[in-house]
Design an enzyme around this catalytic site. Sequence first.
Site, PDB file in Angstrom:
ATOM      1  N   ASP A 157       0.845  -1.194   0.000  1.00  0.00           N
ATOM      2  CA  ASP A 157       0.000   0.000   0.000  1.00  0.00           C
ATOM      3  C   ASP A 157       0.883   1.247   0.000  1.00  0.00           C
ATOM      4  OD1 ASP A 157      -2.148  -1.698   0.241  1.00  0.00           O
ATOM      5  OD2 ASP A 157      -2.796  -0.975   2.201  1.00  0.00           O
TER       6      ASP A 157
ATOM      7  N   HIS B 294       4.742  -7.497  -0.070  1.00  0.00           N
ATOM      8  CA  HIS B 294       4.419  -8.808  -0.645  1.00  0.00           C
ATOM      9  C   HIS B 294       5.087  -8.970  -2.008  1.00  0.00           C
ATOM     10  CE1 HIS B 294       0.822  -9.876   2.053  1.00  0.00           C
ATOM     11  NE2 HIS B 294       1.342  -8.763   2.558  1.00  0.00           N
TER      12      HIS B 294
ATOM     13  N   SER C  42       8.285   3.771   4.931  1.00  0.00           N
ATOM     14  CA  SER C  42       9.471   3.842   4.097  1.00  0.00           C
ATOM     15  C   SER C  42       9.120   3.624   2.638  1.00  0.00           C
ATOM     16  CB  SER C  42      10.535   2.861   4.567  1.00  0.00           C
ATOM     17  OG  SER C  42      11.787   3.255   4.066  1.00  0.00           O
TER      18      SER C  42
END
Length: 295
Positions: free
Chosen positions: A88, A148, A251
């Site tokens: 995200d 992911h 980050s």
Amino acid sequence: MDPLTALTRVLPHRLLSSLARRLAYSRNPRVRRWLIDTVVRRFDVDLSEAAEPDPRAYESFNAFFTRSLREGVRVADPDPRALLIPADGRISQCGGIGHPDERGRIFQAKGRSFTAAELLGSEADAAAFDEGLFATVYLSPRDYHRVHMPWTGTLRETVHIPGRLFSVGPAAVRHVPRLFARNERLVCHFDTNFGPMAVVMVGALLVSGVETVWGGEEIPAYGKRINRKDYRGRGIVLERFAEMARFNYGSTVIVLLPAGVAELAPGLAPEAPVRLGQRLATRIPQVPQGSSDSL
């Protein structure tokens, strides 16, 4: 230049990171509650998506920050040709490596770029991505902080590259030269059915903690030398959309792909919001060797 970016040039990064880590892992109820409530309020965190929606249930701020999501709130693009957005956040930049201006360079912001070799810590590793594609995704404090897999891959090697801990927010990206090639980072090299793929976890101000699903905490405190770990022959295979790593604060993650294997999804542009599992790029059909058929 904004005040925070200016300050990050002179602040004692490691000292601040050490202090922030102590706060993040503190189980003191007052400290934990204050940190979690502040971030939820300031960044409008949507806890309804979390597997544990009660902010009081987390044993530390870090446990809250690396929270898991409820089953089904993120899904992978159903097209089997789709490489996936790994986290995200927002697109910082994306496009061709070295295209159209300079060979081997990755665009950061207007007037700013860095080489793939600087980012990966190796000219040889960078050569595999010449004229390929990159996508840089910025995770803000409100975002889900697990990363992911864009595509199924077998882990070949990780490279921990010590560095600074500049902020990676939009203002810093505009003003700090070669930002992502200067910050501390963990480069994860995978072998896939189309060739090499690199996923780079870039640290930021108050952030040097990266954990992977195969090795736990990967970045040692105050590391001074590049540290390579060879995973060849260990059979560590991560499927497309599977969790691979997590940040201990906001980050940036950068995906590098070799030339001729995929086309970036239309609509991806700087500052575009993205979600884990949506399409990053689409695999280009490959002509079998020796075939004269056109695509």
